[in-house]
Design a protein around this motif. Structure first.
Motif, short mmCIF file in Angstrom:
data_model
loop_
_atom_site.label_atom_id
_atom_site.label_comp_id
_atom_site.label_asym_id
_atom_site.label_seq_id
_atom_site.Cartn_x
_atom_site.Cartn_y
_atom_site.Cartn_z
N MET A 1 34.40 39.95 41.54
CA MET A 1 36.03 40.26 41.80
C MET A 1 36.46 40.06 43.04
N LEU A 2 35.48 40.66 43.84
CA LEU A 2 35.19 41.12 45.35
C LEU A 2 35.20 39.43 45.80
N ARG B 1 35.35 36.82 44.34
CA ARG B 1 37.39 35.96 43.88
C ARG B 1 38.68 36.31 44.50
N ARG B 2 38.58 37.43 44.89
CA ARG B 2 39.67 38.26 45.04
C ARG B 2 39.84 38.18 47.18
N MET C 1 40.62 34.08 47.00
CA MET C 1 41.69 33.59 46.88
C MET C 1 42.69 34.11 47.43
N ALA C 2 42.44 34.96 48.92
CA ALA C 2 43.77 35.26 49.54
C ALA C 2 43.68 34.54 50.84
#
Length: 70
Positions: free
Chosen positions: A15-16, A18-19, A22-23
């Motif tokens: 999740m980290l 991916r974020r 994506m950011a």
């Protein structure tokens, strides 16, 4: 669009990353695999531009998986 495959058994780490991807200012398609076996299959079928690999996974370590992908 660049395709990134992240092979990691820890869902929080997935999740980290991916974020973070994506950011960014770049356009990424983030593919995720929760173990090396699935990751190898995805690497062959999806042909990512970049693979981020966890080194320590339960069923198969990241170094062995990288050798198989090569």
């Amino acid at each position: 669009m660049r395709r990134v495959l992240y092979i990691e058994d820890n869902p929080d780490n997935r999740m980290l990353v991916r974020r973070v991807l994506m950011a960014s200012d770049y356009d990424f398609e983030v593919l995720e695999a929760e173990n090396a076996i699935i990751g190898i299959e995805m690497a062959v079928s999806k042909t990512p531009d970049l693979i981020l690999m966890d080194i320590s996974m339960p069923e198969m370590d990241g170094l062995s998986a990288t050798r198989k992908i090569k």
